[in-house]
Design an enzyme around this catalytic site. Sequence first.
Site, PDB file in Angstrom:
ATOM      1  N   GLY A   1       0.967  -1.384  -0.026  1.00  0.00           N
ATOM      2  CA  GLY A   1      -0.161   0.074  -0.027  1.00  0.00           C
ATOM      3  C   GLY A   1       0.775   1.119   0.021  1.00  0.00           C
TER       4      GLY A   1
ATOM      5  CB  THR B   1       8.146   6.799  -0.068  1.00  0.00           C
ATOM      6  OG1 THR B   1       8.696   7.789   1.031  1.00  0.00           O
ATOM      7  CG2 THR B   1       8.355   5.541  -0.048  1.00  0.00           C
TER       8      THR B   1
ATOM      9  CB  ALA C   1       7.231   6.130   5.348  1.00  0.00           C
ATOM     10  CB  ILE C   2       3.964   1.999   8.065  1.00  0.00           C
ATOM     11  CG1 ILE C   2       4.660   2.192   9.025  1.00  0.00           C
ATOM     12  CG2 ILE C   2       2.861   0.799   7.952  1.00  0.00           C
ATOM     13  CD1 ILE C   2       4.143   2.047  10.485  1.00  0.00           C
ATOM     14  N   GLY C   3       4.387   0.998   4.946  1.00  0.00           N
ATOM     15  CA  GLY C   3       3.698   0.541   3.559  1.00  0.00           C
ATOM     16  C   GLY C   3       3.484  -1.011   3.784  1.00  0.00           C
TER      17      GLY C   3
ATOM     18  CB  CYS D   1       3.392   8.806   1.804  1.00  0.00           C
ATOM     19  SG  CYS D   1       4.803   8.120   2.351  1.00  0.00           S
TER      20      CYS D   1
END
Length: 231
Positions: free
Chosen positions: A85, A89, A153-155, A184
């Site tokens: 997701g 970035t 950041a998280i994905g 993002c």
Amino acid sequence: MSRGPVRVLSLGPRPYAQALRLQERCVRAARAARARPGPGGPGESLVLSEPAEPVYAWGLRGAPEPAAAAALRARGAGLAAARRGGRITFHGPGQLLAFPVLDLRLRRLPLRGYVAALEELGLRLCRRLGLPGARALPPPLTGVWLGDSKLCAIGVHCGNHITSHGLALNCCTDLTWFDHIVPCGLEGKGVTSLSRELGRHVTVEHVLQPFLDSFQEVFDCALVFSEDPGD
């Protein structure tokens, strides 16, 4: 079915694409471990790396237009599409990439709860390092923030309850690389790093142990270290 220890593969500086390939091997191993009754080979894993070269990566949405992609490539960065997701970035030297390959069904953890656990991992790490002001923002925003600047950041991707991808923590990252994109996809938000916030040079190596300590706490697991099985 009981959980075994989480296998840690700490790669050091590696090309982003190589870390992705190793992650996919770990995903296949996790699926195979679920299919086998009783104890067997490695199930859950944690792949850690530091991108050796600058690369812009995007998730299932938000691939750059051809002209924008050419401009980014002209700056000396690689381009990569990732099965996660999130929008575009930057990944590069001075950044810790962590790809947990976990079985959420085994852990009885919903996907949103997993993302919240990754945020809690980042927050605990920040507290350990002397940044108690770090926070998570309400959904749909994700990650770890200091003010209006994103530190981590998280994905994620989750297929058949097995996770992949994860988080990117700016340690001593050259933040000027973010100036050429909308990180993002978030207009009006900034990015920051541990080095900027702490006022000293903080390398990926400096944060590995406190990161692992925080990971064990949040995911209630033992860690075993494994040699790099290769590309």
